[in-house]
Scaffold this motif. Structure first.
Motif: not given
Length: 126
Positions: A15-27, A65-71, A76-84
Motif C-alpha cells: 500500500g506504500g509508495s516509492l519513486r525510482l530515478s534513472c540518471a542518464a548520460l547519453k553522450g 493506474g498505480r505507476f507513473a513514468i515521467s522524465q 536527463n532523469t527518468l522517474y517511476l512513481q509507484m503507488n499502492n
C-alpha cells in the motif's frame, strides 16, 4: 555510449509508495524512447512503462493506474512513481533506453531497448 543509473529502490509496506530515478548520460546517442522494466525473482523481465520523446506514455496492465513514468529532460532523469505497492511488485527494477521510437505492444518492447542500467531492488512486504 549511454550510461543509466537507477536509484530509489528499497523496502516498502504493501500500500506504500516509492519513486525510482534513472540518471542518464547519453553522450551523442539520440535516445527516442525510455522505459522501466522489472525482473521478479525466478521470472523473466517484464516491461512496465515507457515514454516516447514527445512524452507519450504506455503502461502494462499490471501497473496501469498505480505507476507513473515521467522524465525531466533538463536533468536527463527518468522517474517511476509507484503507488499502492503490492507484494507482487517485489523485483529488481531497471531503466532502459532505445534509439528507436516507442512502438508496438509494450509487452514485447524489451527487445527494442539496447541500453540498460544495473537495476535497483524493490521489496514490498505485506
Amino acid at each position: 555510449q549511454v550510461q543509466l543509473t537507477e536509484s530509489g529502490g528499497g523496502s516498502a509496506q504493501s500500500g506504500g509508495s516509492l519513486r525510482l530515478s534513472c540518471a542518464a548520460l547519453k553522450g551523442t546517442v539520440s535516445i527516442n524512447c525510455m522505459g522501466w522494466f522489472r525482473r521478479p525473482p525466478g521470472k523473466e523481465t517484464e516491461a512496465l512503462a515507457r515514454i516516447d520523446w514527445d512524452g507519450t506514455t504506455t503502461y502494462a496492465d499490471s501497473v496501469k493506474g498505480r505507476f507513473a513514468i515521467s522524465q525531466d529532460n533538463a536533468k536527463n532523469t527518468l522517474y517511476l512513481q509507484m503507488n499502492n505497492l503490492k507484494s507482487e511488485d517485489t523485483a529488481m527494477y531497471f531503466c532502459a533506453a532505445s534509439v528507436y521510437y516507442c512502438s508496438g505492444p509494450i509487452s514485447r518492447s524489451v527487445f527494442d531497448f539496447g541500453y540498460w542500467g544495473q537495476g535497483t531492488q524493490v521489496t514490498v512486504s505485506s
